[in-house]
Enzyme design. Structure first.
Site, mmCIF file in Angstrom:
data_model
loop_
_atom_site.group_PDB
_atom_site.id
_atom_site.type_symbol
_atom_site.label_atom_id
_atom_site.label_comp_id
_atom_site.label_asym_id
_atom_site.label_seq_id
_atom_site.Cartn_x
_atom_site.Cartn_y
_atom_site.Cartn_z
ATOM 1 N N ASP A 120 0.824 -1.201 0.000
ATOM 2 C CA ASP A 120 0.000 0.000 0.000
ATOM 3 C C ASP A 120 0.863 1.258 0.000
ATOM 4 O O ASP A 120 2.074 1.221 0.249
ATOM 5 C CB ASP A 120 -0.916 0.011 1.221
ATOM 6 C CG ASP A 120 -2.210 -0.760 1.005
ATOM 7 O OD1 ASP A 120 -2.455 -1.192 -0.132
ATOM 8 O OD2 ASP A 120 -2.970 -0.927 1.974
ATOM 9 N N MET A 175 -9.631 8.095 7.890
ATOM 10 C CA MET A 175 -9.789 8.777 6.594
ATOM 11 C C MET A 175 -10.934 9.790 6.602
ATOM 12 O O MET A 175 -11.737 9.860 5.682
ATOM 13 C CB MET A 175 -10.008 7.736 5.484
ATOM 14 C CG MET A 175 -8.856 6.765 5.330
ATOM 15 S SD MET A 175 -9.204 5.381 4.201
ATOM 16 C CE MET A 175 -10.197 4.306 5.276
ATOM 17 N N LYS A 212 -3.372 2.994 -2.989
ATOM 18 C CA LYS A 212 -4.590 3.741 -3.234
ATOM 19 C C LYS A 212 -4.654 4.841 -2.194
ATOM 20 O O LYS A 212 -4.586 4.571 -0.996
ATOM 21 C CB LYS A 212 -5.826 2.849 -3.124
ATOM 22 C CG LYS A 212 -5.898 1.769 -4.188
ATOM 23 C CD LYS A 212 -7.146 0.930 -4.063
ATOM 24 C CE LYS A 212 -8.380 1.708 -4.472
ATOM 25 N NZ LYS A 212 -8.373 2.090 -5.898
#
Length: 260
Positions: A44, A180, A66
């Protein structure tokens, strides 16, 4: 580690490995075994370079990150790449921040691998939300404050349906740990306030947890988004909301933080 028995990493397998919140010292022994046994690591975006340096010499290192707001590989492309590597007979480490099954799309990747008939193993990691809070002196639960804790991801815009979900979370009265959420923090706070949470509900924002540049902001729900802007605090960050944040002030005098 010589007295511990670890499973063999066989060619054609994919191991979905949690890298924890960042600091390589918080890796599990099983994760370290995977890093030293695999021959290709697909990682990641936010994996610490010190973690990648633990791989065996000659291991292929491939990024498949991502990250919100930036061009990123499609999840379907990542799934197909993992399948292709396994079918080549590679020992594939899919390295994901935190825990692969907590907001890490590990479940989607596991389903794709299972559908393709690829053998896989899940290696859990310390999920970033709980680690960031704990290291900051914020317990996820205490008998005096709460009997549950909610983990939620706040990266998507709040539409009519999701607003109802967020209102329901707030009405539980349980602490909420947000992943997030920085880009939507103002809207999330607005919904929480509308659902009945008090403006002075304690909030902690922990940016870049476990890294040298970690920053922590203690604030209140009614001004959390503005305080974050005023202090230049942005993603990646964990946001803790609720009574457990207030426990921190009772622990600070004895809490060891940021020491080597």
């Amino acid at each position: 580690m010589t007295d511990l028995a670890f499973p063999e990493f066989r060619p054609g397998e994919v191991w979905l490995v949690g890298a924890g919140p960042g600091d390589p010292r918080l890796l599990t022994l099983m994760a370290l075994h995977a890093l030293r046994s695999g021959d290709v690591i697909v990682h990641d975006e936010l994996i610490d370079k010190r973690v990648l340096s633990l791989a065996a010499p000659g291991t292929a290192i491939q990024g498949a990150g991502k990250r919100g707001g930036t061009p990123s590989p499609h999840q379907s492309d990542i799934n197909e790449h993992l399948i292709a590597l396994a079918r080549e007979g590679r020992k594939v480490v899919r390295l994901k921040g935190g825990d692969p099954f907590v907001f890490g799309r590990g479940g989607e990747e596991a389903q794709a691998l299972a559908h393709a008939g690829i053998r896989f193993r899940v290696v859990p990691g310390i999920t970033s939300g709980l680690a960031a809070a704990a290291l900051a002196g914020i317990p996820a639960t205490t008998r005096e404050t709460n009997h549950a804790v909610i983990l939620a991801t706040g990266h998507r815009a709040l539409d009519e349906t999701s607003v109802r979900d967020w209102e329901a979370m707030a009405r539980t009265g349980q602490p909420i740990i947000l992943y997030m959420a920085m880009s939507n923090l103002a809207r999330i706070a607005e919904v929480f306030l509308g659902a009945g949470l008090a403006a002075d509900t304690p909030v902690a924002i922990i940016a870049s947890a476990t890294y040298a540049e970690e920053r922590l902001l203690e604030t209140e729900l009614g001004r959390a988004a503005q305080d974050a802007r005023d202090n230049g605090i942005g993603a990646p960050a964990i946001v803790a909301v609720g009574s457990v944040v207030g426990v921190r002030r009772h622990l600070l005098h004895a809490l060891l933080q940021g020491e080597a």
